[in-house]
Design an enzyme around this catalytic site. Structure first.
Site, PDB file in Angstrom:
ATOM      1  N   LYS A   1       2.677  -1.556  -3.188  1.00  0.00           N
ATOM      2  CA  LYS A   1       2.369  -2.966  -2.981  1.00  0.00           C
ATOM      3  C   LYS A   1       3.578  -3.871  -3.220  1.00  0.00           C
ATOM      4  O   LYS A   1       3.560  -5.038  -2.841  1.00  0.00           O
ATOM      5  CB  LYS A   1       1.201  -3.383  -3.869  1.00  0.00           C
ATOM      6  CG  LYS A   1      -0.115  -2.779  -3.424  1.00  0.00           C
ATOM      7  CD  LYS A   1      -1.295  -3.340  -4.203  1.00  0.00           C
ATOM      8  CE  LYS A   1      -2.609  -2.808  -3.686  1.00  0.00           C
ATOM      9  NZ  LYS A   1      -2.790  -1.365  -3.947  1.00  0.00           N
TER      10      LYS A   1
HETATM   11  C1  LIG Z   1      -3.580  -0.539  -3.043  1.00  0.00           C
HETATM   12  C2  LIG Z   1      -3.388   0.935  -3.126  1.00  0.00           C
HETATM   13  C3  LIG Z   1      -3.892   1.827  -2.149  1.00  0.00           C
HETATM   14  C4  LIG Z   1      -4.752   1.360  -0.986  1.00  0.00           C
HETATM   15  O1  LIG Z   1      -4.049   0.602  -0.046  1.00  0.00           O
HETATM   16  P1  LIG Z   1      -4.843  -0.292   1.032  1.00  0.00           P
HETATM   17  O2  LIG Z   1      -3.796  -0.948   1.832  1.00  0.00           O
HETATM   18  O3  LIG Z   1      -5.677  -1.252   0.236  1.00  0.00           O
HETATM   19  O4  LIG Z   1      -5.704   0.631   1.829  1.00  0.00           O
HETATM   20  C5  LIG Z   1      -3.596   3.164  -2.254  1.00  0.00           C
HETATM   21  N1  LIG Z   1      -2.884   3.646  -3.299  1.00  0.00           N
HETATM   22  C6  LIG Z   1      -2.394   2.837  -4.266  1.00  0.00           C
HETATM   23  C7  LIG Z   1      -1.626   3.430  -5.382  1.00  0.00           C
HETATM   24  C8  LIG Z   1      -2.625   1.462  -4.222  1.00  0.00           C
HETATM   25  O5  LIG Z   1      -2.145   0.678  -5.200  1.00  0.00           O
END
Ligand SMILES: *Cc1c(COP(=O)(O)O)cnc(C)c1O
Length: 443
Positions: A107
């Site tokens: 993220k």
């Molecule tokens: C947010 C997150 C996801 C999921 O991603 P999306 O874009 O919401 O589908 C998967 N793995 C981790 C470690 C995350 O922080």
């Protein structure tokens, strides 16, 4: 370029408005009116380009009509000042490690890009400042806080439930200072979420300060994630393995996967996508039956994917004009329970020495189960395993190392403002902040 709302009620808006608003007034998600194809020459030479250059070309296709090339290049370069390596785990399976950013989670890229784009728009708005409110149960808060740190004209308030986030998570957003304020709420995560929602709906706050959110519904946060797919393809092409490229995406709110679908529509030759779920298998069931039945989320060891009503589902439907067969042609589903995830982490570690985190494990297992002859699979490894230290140590029955970057946060001094959890107190706090800082915030 104009952006339309997936609910189709409000009229189209500019990029500036879509990014600052986040959600459309009819509660729909913003989508670009057109998706530009990248030229053949770009794909032919992609293996000779570096990450920043590839990301710039992709960003230009999205945002080039609205942001001058020099400014956009600066946003891209400041976002991607770390590496995204690819690691071979098995003969035909590679891990694209998205976790080398400041908080060791994928993220980071979306948060950093959005922060810089927001900063760019604020600068064009006569020194007015924007206030970002974010409620967190742990991980989103750290990526957003670190992504927005020191961005001029943007104040960030992270609301988190007192005593309910791990120490390491808390340190990642309470030790930063500067334009980042941590608000320790006496309540649970849902209470934090409710405070943020109430603030957005409050007439007085809305006219006295400029408020916005930073979750994955914001297009400036999810769209830059398409960089990963182009970059993954470029890395495979360098090895001569780019044909029959299958990507597996550990999915929760489906921002990451949706960004991949955009990449394919821009001409990137991706053979197939796999949406890897934990037990929150709403999308998996949709692919099996054609029916979308959201339901409350179930807690799992891959908790960043514990989502019962994926917010980007509306974007996928819109991208495919609600053509169920076309969606099934491009994407297949997979779902794993905690036992399967744990066994996967353990087995892959003993067979290959590669340590998966619980989310990446879903992506990996989906490839192992479904790759065909001659295909090369890449799964997105979305977090460093040390972010889930207790879970991993429980699975492996051995201690694991915490990377330096995470250790450094532990040395910082926690600074937070304790609030009781009533909206009245929260609102008074925000209004006082505005007066105290003497900031000009009337928009
Ligand atoms: C947010 C997150 C996801 C999921 O991603 P999306 O874009 O919401 O589908 C998967 N793995 C981790 C470690 C995350 O922080």
């Amino acid at each position: 370029m104009k952006y339309y709302s997936t609910n189709g009620i409000v009229s189209n808006v500019s990029l500036n408005e879509a990014v600052i608003k986040g959600l459309a007034a009819d509660k729909g998600l913003f989508m670009p009116e057109k998706i530009k194809q990248l030229p053949q020459e770009f794909f032919e030479q992609i293996d000779t380009m570096n990450l920043q250059e590839i990301a710039f070309r992709v960003a230009e296709a999205f945002f080039g009509e609205d942001i001058p090339a020099d400014d956009l290049r600066k946003i891209v370069n400041e976002t991607l000042n770390f590496d995204i390596p690819i690691v071979q785990v098995k003969e035909n399976i590679y891990s694209l490690e998205l976790f080398h950013g400041p908080t060791l989670a994928f993220k980071d890229v979306g948060a950093r890009f959005m922060a810089r784009m927001l900063g760019y728009f604020v600068k064009g708005g006569n020194g007015k400042s924007v206030n970002v409110l974010v409620a967190t149960s742990g991980d989103t808060g750290s990526a957003v806080a670190n992504g927005f740190l020191n961005v001029d004209g943007v104040q960030v308030y992270v609301l988190y439930p007192k005593g309910k986030v791990s120490e390491i998570q808390e340190k990642q957003f309470t030790t930063l200072g500067n334009n980042i304020t941590a608000l320790e709420i006496d309540g649970c995560f849902d209470d934090c979420q409710t405070l943020v929602k109430s603030a957005f709906m409050d007439e007085e706050l809305r006219c006295k300060m400029f408020l916005t959110s930073a979750n994955s519904i914001n297009l400036a946060r999810f769209l830059p994630q398409s960089f990963y797919y182009f970059w993954g393809y470029a890395l495979l092409k360098r090895m001569g393995r780019e044909r029959e490229f299958v990507v597996s995406v550990p999915s929760g709110n489906f921002g990451n996967l949706t960004a991949g679908l955009f990449a394919k529509q821009m001409g990137l030759p991706i053979k197939h996508f796999i949406a890897a779920n934990n037990r929150n298998d709403i999308f998996y069931n949709y692919l099996q039956t054609g029916e979308y039945n959201p339901r409350p989320s179930i807690a799992t060891i891959a908790n960043a994917m514990d989502v019962g009503n994926p917010s980007n589902f509306a974007r996928i439907i819109s991208l495919y004009n609600n053509d169920y067969n076309a969606i099934c042609k491009d994407i297949s589903g997979a779902t794993f329970d905690d036992r399967q995830i744990a066994e996967g982490v353990k087995r892959v570690y003993s067979e290959t020495d590669y340590l998966l985190d619980p989310h990446g494990a879903c992506g990996y297992l989906a490839l192992e189960n479904s790759l065909g002859e001659g295909q090369t699979g890449v799964f997105l490894e979305t977090a460093h395993p040390a972010k889930f230290k207790e879970t991993i140590e429980d699975i492996l029955q051995q201690e694991i190392q915490i990377p330096k970057k995470l250790q450094e946060f532990m040395r910082g001094e926690k600074q937070s403002v304790a609030l009781g959890g009533s909206f009245k107190e929260f609102k008074e706090y925000l209004l006082k902040e505005v007066l105290h800082e003497g900031r000009e915030i009337y928009y």
